[in-house]
Design a protein around this motif. Structure first.
Motif, PDB file in Angstrom:
ATOM      1  N   LYS A 105       0.835  -1.237  -0.095  1.00  0.00           N
ATOM      2  CA  LYS A 105      -0.094  -0.086   0.048  1.00  0.00           C
ATOM      3  C   LYS A 105       0.906   1.315  -0.048  1.00  0.00           C
ATOM      4  CE  LYS A 105      -3.630   2.372   2.320  1.00  0.00           C
ATOM      5  NZ  LYS A 105      -4.613   2.207   3.746  1.00  0.00           N
ATOM      6  N   GLY A 106       1.985   1.152   0.807  1.00  0.00           N
ATOM      7  CA  GLY A 106       2.774   2.481   0.876  1.00  0.00           C
ATOM      8  C   GLY A 106       3.588   2.521  -0.472  1.00  0.00           C
ATOM      9  N   LEU A 107       4.002   1.738  -1.063  1.00  0.00           N
ATOM     10  CA  LEU A 107       4.738   1.869  -2.283  1.00  0.00           C
ATOM     11  C   LEU A 107       3.841   2.088  -3.177  1.00  0.00           C
ATOM     12  CD1 LEU A 107       7.340   1.448  -4.139  1.00  0.00           C
ATOM     13  CD2 LEU A 107       6.679  -0.901  -4.104  1.00  0.00           C
ATOM     14  N   LYS A 108       2.493   1.625  -3.161  1.00  0.00           N
ATOM     15  CA  LYS A 108       1.523   2.175  -4.369  1.00  0.00           C
ATOM     16  C   LYS A 108       1.188   3.394  -4.326  1.00  0.00           C
ATOM     17  CE  LYS A 108      -2.968   0.652  -6.571  1.00  0.00           C
ATOM     18  NZ  LYS A 108      -4.057  -0.286  -6.014  1.00  0.00           N
ATOM     19  N   ILE A 109       0.982   3.940  -3.242  1.00  0.00           N
ATOM     20  CA  ILE A 109       0.859   5.519  -2.909  1.00  0.00           C
ATOM     21  C   ILE A 109       1.959   6.471  -3.370  1.00  0.00           C
ATOM     22  CG2 ILE A 109       0.622   7.210  -1.172  1.00  0.00           C
ATOM     23  CD1 ILE A 109      -1.012   5.352   0.340  1.00  0.00           C
ATOM     24  N   LYS A 110       3.163   5.791  -3.317  1.00  0.00           N
ATOM     25  CA  LYS A 110       4.390   6.932  -3.716  1.00  0.00           C
ATOM     26  C   LYS A 110       4.448   6.677  -5.324  1.00  0.00           C
ATOM     27  CE  LYS A 110       7.403   6.403   0.266  1.00  0.00           C
ATOM     28  NZ  LYS A 110       7.792   7.745   0.507  1.00  0.00           N
ATOM     29  N   GLU A 112       2.130   6.081  -7.375  1.00  0.00           N
ATOM     30  CA  GLU A 112       0.906   6.974  -8.110  1.00  0.00           C
ATOM     31  C   GLU A 112       1.180   8.387  -7.968  1.00  0.00           C
ATOM     32  OE1 GLU A 112      -2.505   5.328  -5.963  1.00  0.00           O
ATOM     33  OE2 GLU A 112      -2.649   3.655  -7.346  1.00  0.00           O
ATOM     34  N   LYS A 113       1.881   8.827  -6.862  1.00  0.00           N
ATOM     35  CA  LYS A 113       1.974  10.121  -6.667  1.00  0.00           C
ATOM     36  C   LYS A 113       3.116  10.789  -7.567  1.00  0.00           C
ATOM     37  CE  LYS A 113       3.667  13.430  -3.157  1.00  0.00           C
ATOM     38  NZ  LYS A 113       3.982  13.513  -1.701  1.00  0.00           N
ATOM     39  N   LEU A 114       4.231   9.876  -7.681  1.00  0.00           N
ATOM     40  CA  LEU A 114       5.493  10.532  -8.407  1.00  0.00           C
ATOM     41  C   LEU A 114       5.607   9.943  -9.774  1.00  0.00           C
ATOM     42  CD1 LEU A 114       8.027   9.357  -5.397  1.00  0.00           C
ATOM     43  CD2 LEU A 114       7.120  11.547  -6.022  1.00  0.00           C
ATOM     44  N   ILE A 118       3.257   5.188 -14.656  1.00  0.00           N
ATOM     45  CA  ILE A 118       3.083   3.917 -14.231  1.00  0.00           C
ATOM     46  C   ILE A 118       1.746   3.356 -13.965  1.00  0.00           C
ATOM     47  CG2 ILE A 118       3.498   2.464 -11.946  1.00  0.00           C
ATOM     48  CD1 ILE A 118       6.575   3.610 -11.960  1.00  0.00           C
ATOM     49  N   ASN A 119       1.509   2.078 -14.671  1.00  0.00           N
ATOM     50  CA  ASN A 119       0.191   1.631 -14.447  1.00  0.00           C
ATOM     51  C   ASN A 119       0.347   0.344 -13.734  1.00  0.00           C
ATOM     52  OD1 ASN A 119      -2.611   0.588 -14.672  1.00  0.00           O
ATOM     53  ND2 ASN A 119      -2.127  -0.261 -16.655  1.00  0.00           N
ATOM     54  N   ILE A 120      -0.139   0.334 -12.323  1.00  0.00           N
ATOM     55  CA  ILE A 120       0.018  -1.105 -11.519  1.00  0.00           C
ATOM     56  C   ILE A 120      -1.305  -1.921 -11.843  1.00  0.00           C
ATOM     57  CG2 ILE A 120      -0.084  -1.636  -9.188  1.00  0.00           C
ATOM     58  CD1 ILE A 120       1.079   0.996  -8.381  1.00  0.00           C
ATOM     59  N   VAL A 121      -0.676  -2.996 -12.657  1.00  0.00           N
ATOM     60  CA  VAL A 121      -1.583  -3.743 -13.001  1.00  0.00           C
ATOM     61  C   VAL A 121      -2.184  -4.935 -12.088  1.00  0.00           C
ATOM     62  CG1 VAL A 121      -1.046  -3.463 -15.503  1.00  0.00           C
ATOM     63  CG2 VAL A 121       0.031  -5.226 -14.324  1.00  0.00           C
ATOM     64  N   ASP A 122      -1.023  -5.037 -11.112  1.00  0.00           N
ATOM     65  CA  ASP A 122      -1.466  -6.140  -9.852  1.00  0.00           C
ATOM     66  C   ASP A 122      -0.516  -5.963  -8.887  1.00  0.00           C
ATOM     67  OD1 ASP A 122      -2.806  -8.084  -8.964  1.00  0.00           O
ATOM     68  OD2 ASP A 122      -2.678  -9.660 -10.499  1.00  0.00           O
ATOM     69  N   THR A 123      -1.134  -6.229  -7.794  1.00  0.00           N
ATOM     70  CA  THR A 123      -0.257  -6.554  -6.254  1.00  0.00           C
ATOM     71  C   THR A 123      -0.413  -7.805  -5.913  1.00  0.00           C
ATOM     72  OG1 THR A 123      -2.036  -5.570  -5.091  1.00  0.00           O
ATOM     73  CG2 THR A 123      -0.398  -3.994  -6.260  1.00  0.00           C
ATOM     74  N   ASP A 196      13.528   9.927  -3.059  1.00  0.00           N
ATOM     75  CA  ASP A 196      14.702  10.206  -3.834  1.00  0.00           C
ATOM     76  C   ASP A 196      15.233   8.921  -4.366  1.00  0.00           C
ATOM     77  OD1 ASP A 196      14.401  13.006  -3.545  1.00  0.00           O
ATOM     78  OD2 ASP A 196      16.064  13.106  -2.080  1.00  0.00           O
ATOM     79  N   GLU A 197      15.300   7.832  -3.733  1.00  0.00           N
ATOM     80  CA  GLU A 197      15.892   6.631  -4.224  1.00  0.00           C
ATOM     81  C   GLU A 197      15.083   6.120  -4.784  1.00  0.00           C
ATOM     82  OE1 GLU A 197      17.114   4.007  -0.869  1.00  0.00           O
ATOM     83  OE2 GLU A 197      18.597   5.474  -0.193  1.00  0.00           O
ATOM     84  N   LEU A 198      13.869   6.192  -4.712  1.00  0.00           N
ATOM     85  CA  LEU A 198      12.605   5.633  -5.449  1.00  0.00           C
ATOM     86  C   LEU A 198      12.546   6.135  -6.853  1.00  0.00           C
ATOM     87  CD1 LEU A 198      10.359   3.805  -6.198  1.00  0.00           C
ATOM     88  CD2 LEU A 198       8.921   5.475  -4.872  1.00  0.00           C
TER      89      LEU A 198
END
Length: 333
Positions: A105-110, A112-114, A118-123, A196-198
């Motif tokens: 969830k945390g990575l997905k939020i980042k 989508e924001k940045l 990027i289209n997240i097709v699945d988690t 920044d690393e992301l």
């Protein structure tokens, strides 16, 4: 026809200049609204038949020429005077694999924001299911947690039919394969994830996707791991000194009167002066789960969970707190 006097010519030119400035000011005010519909009337603009061109008989540069010279929707989507750098938006089909739902969830939020491209097709929280989904979906980019129960991130990569995608490993400082990841020039980010690393990792991944060299890098990594793969060890202080034990050989840690008893796969055990809390901190990035305040179990050695909350291990059993059962199932399933 008599030739006009110089004073009349100057007056006429002065009036023309005032008219020219007035029309330009009007265009400046109307242009932002006009440009919203510019795509619908591009044909008329190019032909010079726009109604704005007929506002005056003064010899002016046609509005269509001015627009084609000054306005470019790729460099300036709103105001022609602004020079905005524009790069083509390439959709990056992305999958996230992590056994911790909160981490996903945390990575997905980042992301989508940045990164709107990027289209997240699945988690996925289950590494076995991730293999099938990756084979079927064939994504451009995969974010892969290194430490997961049953199969780690490298096991998943090794079992994918054709790892022809860019991969960014989500790892911890203590992960044993960090050097192999660096050597193979594979992207990685360290938990907790820094923006920044992301950004740097995704930027490099986009370059690799365009260069189409992901397959070679992934195969290089698997080759490195095959040569250097060793199970991570833990140093356990005891009465006789320090023992270095492979984490894969530890079934569970159990707290006993301020000490910790470590149960091993060879059916032996060790007693350490370290508390259960100390060991929980030492293995927090590995495949261990605190099922109870007194027990820390290796997820790879769990055989089952009974209805009354008893965890069956390869050797022995331990209780699982009620408020921990759903989290345990999420980590395993």
């Amino acid at each position: 026809m008599p030739f006009p006097s110089p004073s009349l010519m100057m007056a006429s030119e002065s009036q023309n200049l005032k008219n020219y400035k007035t029309i330009n000011q009007s265009i400046e005010l109307l242009l932002p609204k006009f440009l919203k519909n510019v795509s619908n009337c591009s044909t008329s603009l190019k032909s010079g038949t726009s109604p704005l061109n007929s506002l005056t008989h003064i010899k002016m540069e046609p509005l269509s020429n001015w627009l084609s010279r000054t306005y470019n929707p790729k460099t300036s989507p709103i105001y022609p005077s602004k020079k905005i750098k524009y790069s083509a938006m390439q959709t990056i089909r992305t999958i996230i694999v992590d056994d911790e739902p909160r981490a996903i969830k945390g990575l997905k939020i980042k992301l989508e924001k940045l990164f709107p491209q990027i289209n997240i097709v699945d988690t996925l929280t289950n590494p076995q299911k991730a293999i099938a989904v990756i084979n079927q979906t064939q994504p451009d980019l995969v974010f892969m947690d290194v430490t997961m129960p049953v199969l780690n991130g490298f096991d998943v990569l090794a079992q994918v039919e054709s790892p022809n995608f860019e991969i960014i490993f989500v790892t911890a400082h203590s992960d044993y394969a960090i050097q192999a990841i660096k050597h193979a020039a594979i992207g990685y980010i360290v938990k907790p994830i820094d923006d920044d690393e992301l950004i740097h990792a995704v930027h490099q991944a986009k370059k690799n996707i365009q260069a189409k060299n992901s397959l070679g890098q992934n195969l290089n990594l698997l080759s490195q791991l095959a040569q250097t793969h060793t199970s991570p060890k833990i140093a356990i202080p005891s009465q006789k000194g320090i023992k270095f034990i492979d984490l894969a050989n530890i079934i569970r840690f159990s707290g006993v009167d301020g000490y910790t008893k470590i149960f091993l796969t060879d059916e032996t055990s060790l007693l350490s002066s370290y508390s259960i809390g100390k060991f929980a901190e030492m293995v927090k990035d590995q495949a261990f789960f605190a099922c109870h305040k007194s027990h820390l179990v290796n997820l790879n050695h769990i055989k089952g969970l009974s209805n009354n909350g008893i965890i069956e291990l390869v050797y022995g059993e331990v209780p699982c707190s009620k408020n921990k059962r759903n989290e345990l199932l999420a980590r395993i399933c």
